[in-house]
Design a protein around this motif. Structure first.
Motif, PDB file in Angstrom:
ATOM      1  N   HIS A  17       0.843  -1.198   0.000  1.00 37.85           N
ATOM      2  CA  HIS A  17       0.000   0.000   0.000  1.00 37.85           C
ATOM      3  C   HIS A  17       0.879   1.249   0.000  1.00 37.85           C
ATOM      4  CE1 HIS A  17      -3.555  -2.406   0.682  1.00 37.85           C
ATOM      5  NE2 HIS A  17      -2.958  -3.004   1.696  1.00 37.85           N
ATOM      6  N   ALA A 118      -9.116   1.979   8.014  1.00 31.92           N
ATOM      7  CA  ALA A 118      -9.376   0.668   7.424  1.00 31.92           C
ATOM      8  C   ALA A 118      -8.694  -0.399   8.273  1.00 31.92           C
ATOM      9  CB  ALA A 118      -8.868   0.613   5.987  1.00 31.92           C
ATOM     10  N   GLN A 124      -8.530   4.251   4.276  1.00 35.39           N
ATOM     11  CA  GLN A 124      -9.340   4.148   3.064  1.00 35.39           C
ATOM     12  C   GLN A 124      -9.707   5.536   2.571  1.00 35.39           C
ATOM     13  OE1 GLN A 124     -12.580   1.078   2.530  1.00 35.39           O
ATOM     14  NE2 GLN A 124     -13.867   2.899   2.608  1.00 35.39           N
ATOM     15  N   GLU A 126     -12.096   7.565  -0.183  1.00 29.19           N
ATOM     16  CA  GLU A 126     -13.188   7.555  -1.156  1.00 29.19           C
ATOM     17  C   GLU A 126     -12.973   8.736  -2.089  1.00 29.19           C
ATOM     18  OE1 GLU A 126     -16.945   7.499   0.899  1.00 29.19           O
ATOM     19  OE2 GLU A 126     -16.117   6.228   2.488  1.00 29.19           O
ATOM     20  N   VAL A 132     -12.122   3.646  -4.596  1.00 27.07           N
ATOM     21  CA  VAL A 132     -11.876   3.394  -3.175  1.00 27.07           C
ATOM     22  C   VAL A 132     -10.431   2.916  -3.068  1.00 27.07           C
ATOM     23  CG1 VAL A 132     -12.515   2.107  -1.119  1.00 27.07           C
ATOM     24  CG2 VAL A 132     -14.291   2.831  -2.728  1.00 27.07           C
ATOM     25  N   THR A 134      -6.698   2.352  -0.801  1.00 24.51           N
ATOM     26  CA  THR A 134      -6.200   1.996   0.525  1.00 24.51           C
ATOM     27  C   THR A 134      -4.728   2.362   0.625  1.00 24.51           C
ATOM     28  OG1 THR A 134      -7.752   0.151   0.664  1.00 24.51           O
ATOM     29  CG2 THR A 134      -5.894   0.139   2.196  1.00 24.51           C
ATOM     30  N   SER A 448      -2.775  -0.428  -6.098  1.00 23.57           N
ATOM     31  CA  SER A 448      -3.409   0.520  -5.204  1.00 23.57           C
ATOM     32  C   SER A 448      -3.497   1.912  -5.812  1.00 23.57           C
ATOM     33  CB  SER A 448      -2.630   0.615  -3.889  1.00 23.57           C
ATOM     34  OG  SER A 448      -2.629  -0.632  -3.247  1.00 23.57           O
TER      35      SER A 448
END
Length: 451
Positions: A17, A118, A124, A126, A132, A134, A448
Motif C-alpha cells: 500500500h 481501514a 481508506q 473515497e 476506493v 487503501t 493501489s
C-alpha cells in the motif's frame, strides 16, 4: 535548472500500500519528494489537471514576500533568474520542474471526498469516479487557501452590481474605468487595491475593518523574513520592536483613514493576522489613488452600506475576505479538527486518535509558509515509515500475546476435561503459538494506484 542537485535515493520498492498525498501544491510535492528519497512510494492525488493549482489561479501581480533563498522546496533551489522576490508565474514553472525532476507519481483529476480508518492500521480514501483506495498512510496537503470564504452580508444576493471573491481576480483589465470597492485589508486585498489603482480603475476604495501592519519586504537590504525568523526566538515585545524596524519609510496614513495599529506586528501575527508587505499601497493611499473606507455592513439595492453609515455605489465589489481550510467533510466523524476547522495536530506528528494520518501546510507563519513546508516535509517523511513500523510491531505483538493467551486457555481446558486411568490428568500435546508475520511498513503496490 542546471544548479539543482538530485536527491540520492534507491528506487522506491513497490510492495502493498502506498502513502497517499492529497494535494499537488508545494506541501504535497515536497513530502512526496522526501518520501521517495527514503525509498517510500508516495502517490499524489490532485483534483485539478496540474500541480500547483492554487498558485496557477492567483492574481498575476502576486509575488512572494519571502526571499528566493528561503522559499525553495527540498532538493531543487529556485533559479537566480527569478530574482529576489519570486513571481507567481515563476513559482508555477518551478513547481512543474520540481515534480518532473523528482519523477513524482501524480494522478490528476482525482478528488478525495473522505478519509476513514481501514482494517490493519490502514486508511481508506473515497475518491471521485467511485474509486476506493487503501493507503499505509495519508498526508493531507490541500492547502491553507482552499475554500473561498464570504461573510453573510445582508442583501448581497440581490445587490445589482458585479460581485466576486478575490480568488476569481486575475488582473485589472476588466475593471478599467470602473468604480471598484475591495473588501478586506489583508495581503490580498491590499495587493488588489494597488493593482486596480495602477491598472486603470476610475476609483478604488478599500474597506478596512482592522487596519493592517504595513511593512517593507526589505529594509536596508535586510529582509523582513529574516527578522521574522529571529522574532520567533525572542520575547514577543522584542519581536514586535524588531519587526517595527521594517516600518521605516512607510508613512503614517492615519489622516488618510489608515491608522497604524496599536498592537505589535509579531503579536498580531501570532493571533493569525500576518503583516502586509505592500509598500506600494502606502504611496497610493497618500496620493488618494486608493481610498480607505469603513468596513462593509450590508448591501441594499445598488448601494453598499458601510459600518459608519455611509452608502456608496461601486460598479464592482471584490471580496478579499480570505479562505477556509475545507477539511470538515474530508475527515468527518474522526474528531480531528478545532472549532476553527484546523487540524488538532499537524505534521510531522499524527493525531493520537488517527495514527498514519498527517496534515501539512495548515499554518500561516510570519516567516513564510514555503520555508516551513520544506522543513516539515523532511520531518514528515522520516516520521511516516518510523510510525508505520511501530504500528506494525505493536499489532504483531498484540496478536502474538492473544495467540499465546488462547493457547494457554485451550491447554487449561484440556487438562480439566481429561483424566488418566489412575485418576490423574493427562496433558494434551503442547501447542506452539505462531506469531503473525508483519506486513511491510513502507510502501505499496501498483494495484493501489487509481486509474
Amino acid at each position: 535548472m542546471t544548479d539543482a542537485q538530485p536527491l540520492t535515493a534507491p528506487t522506491p520498492a513497490h510492495t502493498v500500500h502506498p502513502v497517499y498525498v492529497i494535494g499537488g501544491g508545494p506541501g504535497g510535492l515536497a513530502v512526496a519528494a522526501e518520501l521517495r528519497r527514503r525509498g517510500v512510494r508516495a502517490v499524489i492525488l490532485e483534483k485539478a489537471d496540474a500541480v500547483g493549482a492554487a498558485w496557477r489561479g492567483h492574481y498575476e501581480r502576486l509575488r512572494l514576500t519571502t526571499t528566493r533563498r528561503h522559499s525553495a522546496l527540498p532538493g531543487v533551489p529556485l533559479p537566480r533568474s527569478f530574482g529576489r522576490w519570486t513571481s507567481r508565474a515563476d513559482l508555477v514553472r518551478y513547481l512543474d520542474t520540481y515534480a518532473e525532476f523528482h519523477e513524482l507519481e501524480i494522478v490528476t483529476g482525482v478528488e478525495v471526498a473522505r478519509i476513514s480508518p481501514a482494517e490493519g492500521d490502514l486508511w481508506q480514501l473515497e475518491a471521485s469516479g467511485g474509486r476506493v483506495l487503501t493507503g499505509s498512510a495519508v498526508v493531507v496537503a490541500t492547502g491553507w487557501n482552499h475554500t473561498p470564504y464570504l461573510p453573510a452580508w445582508p442583501g448581497r444576493d440581490t445587490w445589482t452590481g458585479t460581485f466576486l471573491h478575490a480568488s476569481r481576480y486575475r488582473d485589472a483589465r476588466p475593471y478599467e474605468g470602473q468604480d471598484v470597492l475591495v473588501v478586506g485589508a489583508g495581503s490580498t486585498g491590499c495587493d488588489l487595491a494597488a493593482d486596480l489603482a495602477e491598472g486603470g480603475a476610475a476609483r478604488v476604495r478599500l474597506a478596512v475593518r482592522t487596519p493592517p501592519h504595513l511593512l517593507r519586504r526589505s529594509t536596508l537590504g535586510w529582509p523582513a523574513q529574516r527578522s521574522a525568523r529571529l522574532a520567533r526566538r525572542i520575547p514577543a515585545g522584542l519581536a514586535d520592536a524588531l519587526l517595527r524596524l521594517h516600518r521605516i519609510g512607510v508613512p503614517d496614513l492615519a489622516r488618510h483613514g489608515l491608522p497604524r495599529p496599536a498592537d505589535g506586528p509579531y503579536s498580531r501575527a501570532k493571533a493569525g493576522r500576518t503583516p502586509v508587505h505592500a509598500t506600494e499601497l502606502a504611496a497610493l493611499v497618500r496620493r488618494g489613488a486608493v481610498e480607505p473606507v469603513a468596513a462593509v455592513e450590508a448591501f441594499d439595492g445598488a448601494e453598499v452600506v458601510l459600518a459608519d453609515g455611509e452608502r456608496i455605489t461601486p460598479d464592482t465589489v471584490i471580496a478579499a475576505t480570505g479562505y477556509r481550510r475545507g477539511l470538515e467533510d474530508l475527515v468527518a466523524g474522526l474528531d480531528l479538527l478545532t472549532p476553527d476547522g484546523l487540524p488538532v495536530t499537524t505534521a510531522p506528528q499524527a493525531p493520537e486518535a488517527a495514527p498514519g494520518l498527517y496534515f501539512t501546510g495548515f499554518a500561516d507563519p510570519v516567516d513564510g509558509a514555503l520555508r516551513h513546508l520544506a522543513r516539515d516535509a523532511a520531518r514528515t517523511a522520516r516520521a511516516i515509515p518510523r510510525d508505520r513500523a511501530r504500528l506494525v510491531r505493536a499489532r504483531a505483538k498484540a496478536a502474538a500475546e492473544q495467540a499465546r493467551s488462547e493457547a494457554k486457555a485451550e491447554r487449561k481446558a484440556g487438562r480439566s476435561g481429561r483424566k488418566g486411568g489412575d485418576g490423574t490428568e493427562t496433558a494434551p500435546a503442547p501447542e506452539t503459538a505462531a506469531t503473525p508475520e508483519a506486513p511491510d511498513a513502507a510502501t505499496p503496490d501498483k494495484d493501489s494506484t487509481p486509474a
